[in-house]
Design a protein around this motif. Sequence first.
Motif, mmCIF file in Angstrom:
data_model
loop_
_atom_site.group_PDB
_atom_site.id
_atom_site.type_symbol
_atom_site.label_atom_id
_atom_site.label_comp_id
_atom_site.label_asym_id
_atom_site.label_seq_id
_atom_site.Cartn_x
_atom_site.Cartn_y
_atom_site.Cartn_z
ATOM 1 N N PHE A 155 18.067 43.962 22.890
ATOM 2 C CA PHE A 155 18.162 43.542 24.299
ATOM 3 C C PHE A 155 16.825 43.772 25.015
ATOM 4 O O PHE A 155 16.330 42.893 25.724
ATOM 5 N N ILE A 156 16.238 44.957 24.816
ATOM 6 C CA ILE A 156 14.951 45.272 25.458
ATOM 7 C C ILE A 156 13.876 44.300 24.980
ATOM 8 O O ILE A 156 13.061 43.814 25.768
ATOM 9 N N ALA A 157 13.917 43.989 23.672
ATOM 10 C CA ALA A 157 12.896 43.079 23.139
ATOM 11 C C ALA A 157 13.033 41.698 23.775
ATOM 12 O O ALA A 157 12.033 41.068 24.129
ATOM 13 N N ILE A 158 14.290 41.222 23.929
ATOM 14 C CA ILE A 158 14.492 39.901 24.541
ATOM 15 C C ILE A 158 14.031 39.940 25.995
ATOM 16 O O ILE A 158 13.318 39.036 26.464
ATOM 17 N N ALA A 159 14.411 41.005 26.710
ATOM 18 C CA ALA A 159 13.979 41.138 28.100
ATOM 19 C C ALA A 159 12.452 41.167 28.178
ATOM 20 O O ALA A 159 11.845 40.546 29.063
ATOM 21 N N SER A 160 11.810 41.867 27.223
ATOM 22 C CA SER A 160 10.347 41.963 27.231
ATOM 23 C C SER A 160 9.719 40.603 26.997
ATOM 24 O O SER A 160 8.710 40.259 27.620
ATOM 25 N N ALA A 161 10.314 39.830 26.063
ATOM 26 C CA ALA A 161 9.782 38.486 25.809
ATOM 27 C C ALA A 161 9.890 37.646 27.081
ATOM 28 O O ALA A 161 8.938 36.953 27.455
ATOM 29 N N ALA A 192 13.625 40.898 34.375
ATOM 30 C CA ALA A 192 13.579 41.273 32.959
ATOM 31 C C ALA A 192 12.877 42.618 32.802
ATOM 32 O O ALA A 192 13.299 43.462 32.003
ATOM 33 N N ASP A 193 11.799 42.826 33.578
ATOM 34 C CA ASP A 193 11.104 44.117 33.541
ATOM 35 C C ASP A 193 12.037 45.250 33.940
ATOM 36 O O ASP A 193 12.108 46.285 33.283
ATOM 37 N N VAL A 194 12.738 45.013 35.044
ATOM 38 C CA VAL A 194 13.649 46.041 35.550
ATOM 39 C C VAL A 194 14.736 46.333 34.515
ATOM 40 O O VAL A 194 15.092 47.490 34.262
ATOM 41 N N ALA A 195 15.237 45.250 33.878
ATOM 42 C CA ALA A 195 16.295 45.427 32.881
ATOM 43 C C ALA A 195 15.782 46.242 31.702
ATOM 44 O O ALA A 195 16.465 47.156 31.223
ATOM 45 N N ALA A 196 14.552 45.927 31.240
ATOM 46 C CA ALA A 196 14.008 46.658 30.096
ATOM 47 C C ALA A 196 13.841 48.134 30.443
ATOM 48 O O ALA A 196 14.158 49.014 29.648
ATOM 49 N N LYS A 197 13.354 48.396 31.662
ATOM 50 C CA LYS A 197 13.160 49.790 32.055
ATOM 51 C C LYS A 197 14.499 50.511 32.163
ATOM 52 O O LYS A 197 14.632 51.663 31.753
ATOM 53 N N ALA A 198 15.499 49.811 32.705
ATOM 54 C CA ALA A 198 16.796 50.447 32.894
ATOM 55 C C ALA A 198 17.497 50.691 31.568
ATOM 56 O O ALA A 198 18.210 51.687 31.403
ATOM 57 N N ALA A 199 17.277 49.792 30.592
ATOM 58 C CA ALA A 199 18.032 49.886 29.338
ATOM 59 C C ALA A 199 17.482 50.951 28.401
ATOM 60 O O ALA A 199 18.234 51.536 27.619
ATOM 61 N N ARG A 205 4.354 45.791 31.700
ATOM 62 C CA ARG A 205 3.703 44.906 30.731
ATOM 63 C C ARG A 205 3.429 45.629 29.414
ATOM 64 O O ARG A 205 3.729 45.113 28.341
ATOM 65 N N ALA A 206 2.857 46.842 29.528
ATOM 66 C CA ALA A 206 2.510 47.581 28.310
ATOM 67 C C ALA A 206 3.760 47.858 27.489
ATOM 68 O O ALA A 206 3.786 47.656 26.272
ATOM 69 N N ALA A 207 4.827 48.298 28.167
ATOM 70 C CA ALA A 207 6.052 48.615 27.443
ATOM 71 C C ALA A 207 6.651 47.355 26.826
ATOM 72 O O ALA A 207 7.234 47.407 25.743
ATOM 73 N N ALA A 208 6.476 46.206 27.487
ATOM 74 C CA ALA A 208 6.999 44.961 26.929
ATOM 75 C C ALA A 208 6.293 44.618 25.621
ATOM 76 O O ALA A 208 6.930 44.236 24.631
ATOM 77 N N VAL A 212 24.071 49.537 37.249
ATOM 78 C CA VAL A 212 23.847 50.625 38.199
ATOM 79 C C VAL A 212 22.374 51.024 38.204
ATOM 80 O O VAL A 212 21.751 51.181 39.261
ATOM 81 N N ARG A 213 21.801 51.132 37.001
ATOM 82 C CA ARG A 213 20.398 51.559 36.916
ATOM 83 C C ARG A 213 19.451 50.492 37.471
ATOM 84 O O ARG A 213 18.460 50.814 38.135
ATOM 85 N N MET A 214 19.775 49.219 37.208
ATOM 86 C CA MET A 214 18.921 48.158 37.746
ATOM 87 C C MET A 214 19.000 48.135 39.270
ATOM 88 O O MET A 214 17.998 47.935 39.958
ATOM 89 N N LYS A 215 20.229 48.345 39.792
ATOM 90 C CA LYS A 215 20.386 48.372 41.245
ATOM 91 C C LYS A 215 19.546 49.487 41.854
ATOM 92 O O LYS A 215 18.823 49.285 42.838
#
Lengths: 240, 220
Positions: free
Chosen positions: A69-75, A85-92, A153-156, A218-221
């Motif tokens: 999921f994080i990889a897809i969000a990062s892409a 997508a950034d927020v989702a990756a950070k939250a997940a 960006r770096a984490a993506a 919740v985390r994204m919010k």
Amino acid sequence: MHRFANPARFLRIANALLPWLTVGTVACLGIGLYMALFASPPDYQQGETVRIMYVHVPSAWMALFIYVFIAIASACSLIWRHPLADVAAKAASPIGAGFAFLTLVTGSLWGEPMWGTWWVWDARLTSMLVLFFLYLGHMALMGAFEEQSRGYRAAAVLALVGVINIPIIKFSVDWWSTLHQPASVIRLDGPTIDPSMLWPLLIMGLGFKLFFATLLIVRMKSELMAARVRALSLAQLRNA
Amino acid sequence: MTLKKVIARDLRLALRQKTDAATVVLFFALTAALFPFAIGPEAAILLRIAPGVIWVTALLSVLLSLERLFLADFEDGTLELMFLSSLPLELVVFGKVLAHWLVSGLPLIVATPLIAILYGLPFAALTVMLPALLLGTAALSLIGAIGAALTIGARRGGILVPLLVLPLYIPVLIFGIAATDAGISDGAIKAPLMILSALLLGMLFVAPLASGVALRQALE
């Protein structure tokens, strides 16, 4: 997908979904835990310890699922600069790390009575440990920059490099483990599992997935709220 | 700016600062020489752990040397000029990694026979270990470049790189050791060496690409 790039619209949808997801999570985990702990039979070989599996296996599924999921969000973030997508990756990421950790801990608790040791350098355990480290690296890089956008960006990039490497790591760890030690492990997996155990497992799996969705929203919010607070306090400073 | 110029410039800089490259080799030799003190001088045990010790210390040496790969050029603005030149940033990365490997990876391989003597490894073992290290350290440098590029401008960048890169190093370590062990015990060396080459080729493609993306957003 770009319809959801607007944080306000996302928040509206998220707020509408959240109660349903919460109810679904509580229901699935409640039913699943009852079936797993009381309504399913103990294993003829492992006895009651088999019940650890109902937490262990869904955690392992989620740990893998969330990295993908994080990889897809990062892409999505790198290709379309999709802000959510950034927020989702950070939250997940911390949720995934939590599931990977839970997998390791429950596996260890199961291993002690079954194998007589807390840790075996088995291929699957080792791969999960590496996945846990990948999550920790992702989280550390996410928080390592003054500007959050650099961290995103770096984490993506790291998540995409990681997702390419996970199959390679898995393959190499399998090779290494068969090279160094004989297979001594009782395997639960495969289609041989009895329906009386499969059903609680599947319901727990669904419950874990809903739990992830709830926690993610919740985390994204809270992440979006935090960004808004930052923006507002900056505006206040500018006006003052 | 051409690829040759990038490589030549980095090599020239490294040759002016000879101590930098020497430090990496010294670290490698000293760390490898530390294990007999910790484990005891029994020849049989030392022979058993030698491939693992040499590989892990080589891996750590590569890792430690990587921190400066892009940082110095980033801080004085050279990287920005390279970014603006006609040479694609991916090729700049490739050139810098190649130069870096020539001055800090290759000396490790030259020093390995000395450490093999300390551990009583037969010279026949080196015929496999050195090619494996050649492929392995190059792959490690490439993977490490991604970590170095990602952490430019980060707080605690130095300690962050190992955290990001070490999990990705595991396959190279496994197949490097597999080849070396097979070389010592006259096992099948072809498969692990071929997989090591495959890892190197794969990273030759992935690492400049990922590092390029990382550097671009650091330069923005």
